[in-house]
Design an enzyme around this catalytic site. Sequence first.
Site, mmCIF file in Angstrom:
data_model
loop_
_atom_site.group_PDB
_atom_site.id
_atom_site.type_symbol
_atom_site.label_atom_id
_atom_site.label_comp_id
_atom_site.label_asym_id
_atom_site.label_seq_id
_atom_site.Cartn_x
_atom_site.Cartn_y
_atom_site.Cartn_z
ATOM 1 N N CYS A 1 0.666 -1.045 0.197
ATOM 2 C CA CYS A 1 0.153 -0.141 -0.427
ATOM 3 C C CYS A 1 0.508 1.227 -0.260
ATOM 4 C CB CYS A 1 -1.292 0.081 0.876
ATOM 5 S SG CYS A 1 -0.397 0.259 2.403
ATOM 6 N N GLU A 2 0.383 1.985 -0.548
ATOM 7 C CA GLU A 2 1.127 3.343 -0.528
ATOM 8 C C GLU A 2 1.179 4.232 0.444
ATOM 9 O OE1 GLU A 2 -0.675 5.608 -4.626
ATOM 10 O OE2 GLU A 2 -2.193 6.418 -3.176
ATOM 11 N N HIS A 3 0.311 4.301 1.325
ATOM 12 C CA HIS A 3 0.096 4.604 2.719
ATOM 13 C C HIS A 3 1.472 4.569 3.700
ATOM 14 C CE1 HIS A 3 -4.378 4.449 0.807
ATOM 15 N NE2 HIS A 3 -3.603 5.909 0.561
ATOM 16 N N HIS A 4 1.231 3.328 3.528
ATOM 17 C CA HIS A 4 1.882 2.705 4.360
ATOM 18 C C HIS A 4 3.448 1.898 3.744
ATOM 19 C CE1 HIS A 4 -1.730 2.726 6.604
ATOM 20 N NE2 HIS A 4 -1.649 3.523 7.798
ATOM 21 N N GLN B 1 -5.118 -0.601 -4.171
ATOM 22 C CA GLN B 1 -6.569 -1.696 -5.027
ATOM 23 C C GLN B 1 -7.266 -0.943 -5.638
ATOM 24 O OE1 GLN B 1 -8.058 -4.759 -1.793
ATOM 25 N NE2 GLN B 1 -9.695 -5.060 -3.312
ATOM 26 N N HIS C 1 -5.331 -6.322 3.656
ATOM 27 C CA HIS C 1 -4.500 -4.996 3.880
ATOM 28 C C HIS C 1 -3.828 -5.495 5.265
ATOM 29 C CE1 HIS C 1 -5.327 -2.581 0.225
ATOM 30 N NE2 HIS C 1 -6.261 -3.623 0.396
ATOM 31 N N CYS D 1 -1.568 -3.356 6.963
ATOM 32 C CA CYS D 1 -1.775 -2.164 7.301
ATOM 33 C C CYS D 1 -2.622 -1.578 8.845
ATOM 34 C CB CYS D 1 -1.581 -0.774 6.678
ATOM 35 S SG CYS D 1 -3.087 -0.777 5.429
HETATM 36 N N1 LIG Z 1 -8.875 3.586 -0.566
HETATM 37 C C1 LIG Z 1 -8.305 2.397 0.761
HETATM 38 N N2 LIG Z 1 -7.238 3.218 1.246
HETATM 39 C C2 LIG Z 1 -6.441 1.901 1.243
HETATM 40 C C3 LIG Z 1 -5.628 1.259 0.783
HETATM 41 N N3 LIG Z 1 -4.881 0.482 1.731
HETATM 42 C C4 LIG Z 1 -4.683 1.257 2.585
HETATM 43 N N4 LIG Z 1 -5.466 1.811 2.593
HETATM 44 C C5 LIG Z 1 -6.201 2.618 4.186
HETATM 45 O O1 LIG Z 1 -5.438 4.351 3.729
HETATM 46 C C6 LIG Z 1 -5.657 5.527 5.140
HETATM 47 C C7 LIG Z 1 -4.658 6.300 5.076
HETATM 48 O O2 LIG Z 1 -5.433 6.593 6.172
HETATM 49 P P1 LIG Z 1 -4.662 7.865 6.887
HETATM 50 O O3 LIG Z 1 -5.273 8.112 7.814
HETATM 51 O O4 LIG Z 1 -4.064 9.145 5.979
HETATM 52 O O5 LIG Z 1 -3.021 7.298 8.463
HETATM 53 P P2 LIG Z 1 -3.339 6.326 9.329
HETATM 54 O O6 LIG Z 1 -3.153 7.220 10.355
HETATM 55 O O7 LIG Z 1 -2.169 4.946 9.350
HETATM 56 O O8 LIG Z 1 -4.852 5.330 9.444
HETATM 57 P P3 LIG Z 1 -4.885 4.144 10.248
HETATM 58 O O9 LIG Z 1 -4.704 2.760 9.459
HETATM 59 O O10 LIG Z 1 -6.091 4.191 10.291
HETATM 60 O O11 LIG Z 1 -4.229 4.087 11.450
HETATM 61 C C8 LIG Z 1 -5.964 4.018 6.427
HETATM 62 O O12 LIG Z 1 -7.579 4.498 6.219
HETATM 63 C C9 LIG Z 1 -6.158 2.722 5.073
HETATM 64 O O13 LIG Z 1 -6.736 1.746 5.482
HETATM 65 C C10 LIG Z 1 -6.624 1.178 -0.327
HETATM 66 O O14 LIG Z 1 -5.886 0.485 -1.355
HETATM 67 N N5 LIG Z 1 -7.320 1.527 -0.712
HETATM 68 ZN ZN LIG Z 2 -1.831 1.306 4.250
#
Ligand SMILES: Nc1nc2c(ncn2[C@@H]2O[C@H](COP(=O)(O)OP(=O)(O)OP(=O)(O)O)[C@@H](O)[C@H]2O)c(=O)[nH]1
Ligand SMILES: [Zn+2]
Length: 219
Positions: A108-111, A149, A177, A179
Amino acid sequence: MDAVLKSLSVRAPEAADKRSDAPRPERVTERPTRQEAEAAVRTLLRWAGDDPEREGLLETPQRVVKAYEQIFGGYRQDADAILDRVFEEVEGYSDIVLVRDIAFHSHCEHHMVPFMGRAHIAYYPRRGVVGLSKLARVVDAFARRLQTQETMTAQIADTIDSVLHPRGVAVMVEAEHLCMAMRGVQKSGVSTITTQFTGVFKQDPNEQVRFLTLVRDRR
Ligand SMILES: Nc1nc2c(ncn2[C@@H]2O[C@H](COP(=O)(O)OP(=O)(O)OP(=O)(O)O)[C@@H](O)[C@H]2O)c(=O)[nH]1
Ligand SMILES: [Zn+2]
């Protein structure tokens, strides 16, 4: 089956999105040197609270950088080129081709934490077919990048649509996921389903039902 369809909420054509018209993001930035990448890993090891100079971690930066070449190898791949070769000698076969349960691993690009699952791809050929393995290669070309995704699902459908010009493409991705499982909200076993339809699959909800039925039919 009804329950499955309800849970997937088969979309009416007007509700389908317009992602396939959008430009494809192919952003590859200038790469740092291997030495710079290895130094970054040593920094992260220290950030995690460990000592990069202890024996067990001495070669870890090299291993991590080498592993990145594989798990993020999609940035070096041209997904369109994978579908270059079309087999036209198929006795006029033009019905659905469905390749299901294509296992993939992405991040995932977020974590930068893995998400993994299966992709199912169907298309209605217009002029010949492609090698079945090539559809799995297209999945990997996009999975081996930092992703959401939704983006990955759209990119797979868009590539097949724009290169093969089939009568329609259907893509479903099911994934877990990590994460969400190993950090943050810490919910294991949650599966996320995404779909993208083009052509006849987008226009005709019956085609979406046929696709979903074939994906789910395990007899
Ligand atoms: N729509 C979508 N969200 C994703 C995907 N992979 C990870 N995420 C979400 O990306 C979001 C990032 O949220 P943020 O609030 O910016 O980051 P965070 O504080 O680490 O969020 P938490 O995971 O809720 O702790 C999270 O809700 C993840 O579940 C994906 O493939 N699609
Ligand atoms: Zn993630």
